[in-house]
Scaffold this motif. Sequence first.
Motif, PDB file in Angstrom:
ATOM      1  N   GLY A 298       0.817  -1.209   0.000  1.00 38.20           N
ATOM      2  CA  GLY A 298       0.000   0.000   0.000  1.00 38.20           C
ATOM      3  C   GLY A 298       0.847   1.253   0.000  1.00 38.20           C
ATOM      4  O   GLY A 298       0.562   2.226  -0.720  1.00 38.20           O
ATOM      5  N   GLN A 299       1.886   1.243   0.810  1.00 37.87           N
ATOM      6  CA  GLN A 299       2.782   2.396   0.872  1.00 37.87           C
ATOM      7  C   GLN A 299       3.502   2.580  -0.458  1.00 37.87           C
ATOM      8  O   GLN A 299       3.650   3.707  -0.953  1.00 37.87           O
ATOM      9  CB  GLN A 299       3.779   2.200   2.011  1.00 37.87           C
ATOM     10  N   TYR A 300       3.938   1.473  -1.025  1.00 31.29           N
ATOM     11  CA  TYR A 300       4.646   1.532  -2.305  1.00 31.29           C
ATOM     12  C   TYR A 300       3.731   2.093  -3.397  1.00 31.29           C
ATOM     13  O   TYR A 300       4.125   2.986  -4.158  1.00 31.29           O
ATOM     14  CB  TYR A 300       5.129   0.134  -2.671  1.00 31.29           C
ATOM     15  N   ASP A 301       2.511   1.588  -3.465  1.00 33.19           N
ATOM     16  CA  ASP A 301       1.574   2.057  -4.486  1.00 33.19           C
ATOM     17  C   ASP A 301       1.234   3.536  -4.298  1.00 33.19           C
ATOM     18  O   ASP A 301       1.000   4.256  -5.274  1.00 33.19           O
ATOM     19  CB  ASP A 301       0.298   1.223  -4.456  1.00 33.19           C
ATOM     20  N   SER A 302       1.212   3.989  -3.047  1.00 28.12           N
ATOM     21  CA  SER A 302       0.874   5.390  -2.777  1.00 28.12           C
ATOM     22  C   SER A 302       1.936   6.352  -3.307  1.00 28.12           C
ATOM     23  O   SER A 302       1.673   7.545  -3.458  1.00 28.12           O
ATOM     24  CB  SER A 302       0.687   5.610  -1.275  1.00 28.12           C
ATOM     25  N   LEU A 303       3.120   5.831  -3.588  1.00 26.45           N
ATOM     26  CA  LEU A 303       4.217   6.685  -4.061  1.00 26.45           C
ATOM     27  C   LEU A 303       4.324   6.728  -5.577  1.00 26.45           C
ATOM     28  O   LEU A 303       5.181   7.431  -6.116  1.00 26.45           O
ATOM     29  CB  LEU A 303       5.544   6.187  -3.482  1.00 26.45           C
ATOM     30  N   LYS A 304       3.468   5.993  -6.266  1.00 24.25           N
ATOM     31  CA  LYS A 304       3.605   5.893  -7.727  1.00 24.25           C
ATOM     32  C   LYS A 304       3.448   7.232  -8.426  1.00 24.25           C
ATOM     33  O   LYS A 304       4.031   7.443  -9.493  1.00 24.25           O
ATOM     34  CB  LYS A 304       2.611   4.870  -8.272  1.00 24.25           C
ATOM     35  N   ASN A 305       2.667   8.118  -7.850  1.00 22.65           N
ATOM     36  CA  ASN A 305       2.471   9.424  -8.476  1.00 22.65           C
ATOM     37  C   ASN A 305       3.104  10.555  -7.666  1.00 22.65           C
ATOM     38  O   ASN A 305       2.843  11.734  -7.934  1.00 22.65           O
ATOM     39  CB  ASN A 305       0.978   9.699  -8.663  1.00 22.65           C
ATOM     40  N   ALA A 306       3.935  10.206  -6.709  1.00 21.95           N
ATOM     41  CA  ALA A 306       4.566  11.226  -5.869  1.00 21.95           C
ATOM     42  C   ALA A 306       5.626  11.985  -6.662  1.00 21.95           C
ATOM     43  O   ALA A 306       6.382  11.402  -7.444  1.00 21.95           O
ATOM     44  CB  ALA A 306       5.189  10.578  -4.635  1.00 21.95           C
ATOM     45  N   ALA A 307       5.684  13.273  -6.447  1.00 23.91           N
ATOM     46  CA  ALA A 307       6.653  14.109  -7.156  1.00 23.91           C
ATOM     47  C   ALA A 307       8.070  13.795  -6.709  1.00 23.91           C
ATOM     48  O   ALA A 307       8.334  13.602  -5.520  1.00 23.91           O
ATOM     49  CB  ALA A 307       6.337  15.587  -6.895  1.00 23.91           C
ATOM     50  N   ASN A 308       8.974  13.727  -7.671  1.00 20.07           N
ATOM     51  CA  ASN A 308      10.413  13.573  -7.409  1.00 20.07           C
ATOM     52  C   ASN A 308      10.776  12.269  -6.702  1.00 20.07           C
ATOM     53  O   ASN A 308      11.792  12.190  -6.023  1.00 20.07           O
ATOM     54  CB  ASN A 308      10.938  14.753  -6.592  1.00 20.07           C
ATOM     55  N   VAL A 309       9.953  11.252  -6.855  1.00 17.24           N
ATOM     56  CA  VAL A 309      10.208   9.964  -6.213  1.00 17.24           C
ATOM     57  C   VAL A 309      10.375   8.886  -7.278  1.00 17.24           C
ATOM     58  O   VAL A 309       9.569   8.783  -8.200  1.00 17.24           O
ATOM     59  CB  VAL A 309       9.068   9.581  -5.247  1.00 17.24           C
TER      60      VAL A 309
END
Length: 642
Positions: A298-309
Amino acid sequence: MIRTGSTLRPGGNLGYSLTCPTIQWLLLDVSVRNGVVTVRISRWRLGLTLGALLVAVGLAAPAVTTAAPTAAAQGGTVLRVALTKQVDSVNPFLSITQAGTELGRLMYEFLTTYDAKDQHPVPALAEKWETSQDKLTWTYTIRSGVRWSDGQPLTAKDVAFTFNLMLTNDVARTANGNFVANFDSVSAPDDRTVVIRTKTPQATMLALDVPIVPEHVWSKVTDIAGYTNDTTPVVGNGPFVLTEYRANESIRFKANKDYWRGAPHYDELDFVIYKNADAATQALIKGEVDLINRLGPGQYDSLKNAANVTLNPAKGRRFNELLFNPGAATSTGVPIGDGNPALRDVKVRQALAKAFNLKDIVSKVAGGYAEPGGGLIPPVFVSYHWQPDASQARSFDPAAANRELDAAGYPRGAGGIRQGPDGKPLTLRLLGHNGTAFDEQTAPYIKQWLSDVGVDVTVQLVSDSQVNEITSGGKYDLAFSGWGANPDPDYILSLHTCSQRPNADGKGGTTDSFLCDPQYDALYTQQLAEFDQAKRAELVKQAQQRFYDLAVGVVLDYDNSLEAYRKDRFADFQVQPDPGGVIMAQNGYWGYYSARPVAGAASSGGGNAGPVIGIAAGAVVVLAVLAFLFARRRRATSAERE
């Protein structure tokens, strides 16, 4: 006086609305990041404000001085890594956890290491080696010019001292005793030559994962078990030098400018402690840390659209398992602990193992970022991985589990709970790590699956250190565990040998399952002496099958090592293996060592440059308001975390 960079616990943004116009006019920014309060004050506005205040109270204007710039202010760069697992120790002879051994890799070099690309053994402290025809004598040439971080030369005598300490001290063998158990002698005939003689041929002589320590430091240590090795700076020979260690609070390294491979490309490496991966994920999004691993799906998927990640779904080199207490005992066979006697019966353990739906764990707990478990060596290590075929596999089969438990003498009683021969209900304690997503999410499934076959389960989630203490003492029935495997399979296999059980004092050994089986030990010994790669791989697979058949533990899954980093801060992380491997590797330092700051990225982490202001009585009136707000926040967050 208020100083920029004042330390508070815990971190996080202040989150207060500063409504005082004077304070708002003064401040450029106020935040708490990684436990450090950062106060940016407009100097010219401050001068005007102080002047007005001092005139008002009839005081002479105070002197305003500027603090010496910190490393960050001078252009130094800090790699900030989120850490969500407890470090058991920074004593390299004691540490067995992923976090602890990972830190040890940064501090101490080995004779050889693993190539980042394909993980074959390559030179490290030993620049070359040769072996006798009978494979019993190994001669290593130590590279010249290597120095300890305190400036003293590193010689072959340090290497011989390290191995001989392990040979003569039971406690010094706690973490890596399997590597020296077959040693006959170790000597250093001169400063560049180490000679190791083994009792029988040993296939791991180019994969001795033993941190080499400085004799001039460790020869003065009289109690290995009680030596914390955290008086900083810690003398080491690795790419980084430990400069600050406060257990479960802060861990800081500086780049070793004299490292023999060359200095890292940045100045400081900080490990920032978080209670769980959710908090660490938010910190990455906010830019408070630069690198994170062990993310849940869940945490990993939440970062898929995070800026600069940037995300790294690395191939799994770890496995999660559920241990059954088969009757914990010391290395001499003396029973210890209070495990349920029902689990001493292999038929009961095999029956219970059929109650677990591993495919559900992969899909519902791991979110598909894993593979169902089987043998002890993860599939990323193709040569040594073993998976049961259809005729060997214990598939998810509650009906078969029920039948086999009936046949083993555990019929259902009142309420559907099974009873043992003594008439007592079959109730088992399930021990896990509090704050570890896998344990927390898998525990309800295990409880339900065992309830479906008539076994009552009580879940106990405690801290990492408590899990280690409880399992080491054999005071559990079921326990979550997990290990990161090395490219060489010896260490993982050794965890289940008779010799790795603790001594009578509960010390020494690194047993994972308390298994003591002559057939398994024989296979372990044979693979250790086999230099033919294909033949050794076959023996390694037979040992895994024996472990599987005895059912002292069930490998539940091989999870991917889900990682993420700030691409606006760092790039060029070396993965291991390459491609598809991990950045934060337990069996290598390449990811940390190779990291390069992005050109033009803002410096961070090492401290905060700014004015240190001496303030007379009148100025205290204004700045005391800030101190009140800081103190208020500190109390609030402390209470929230408790």
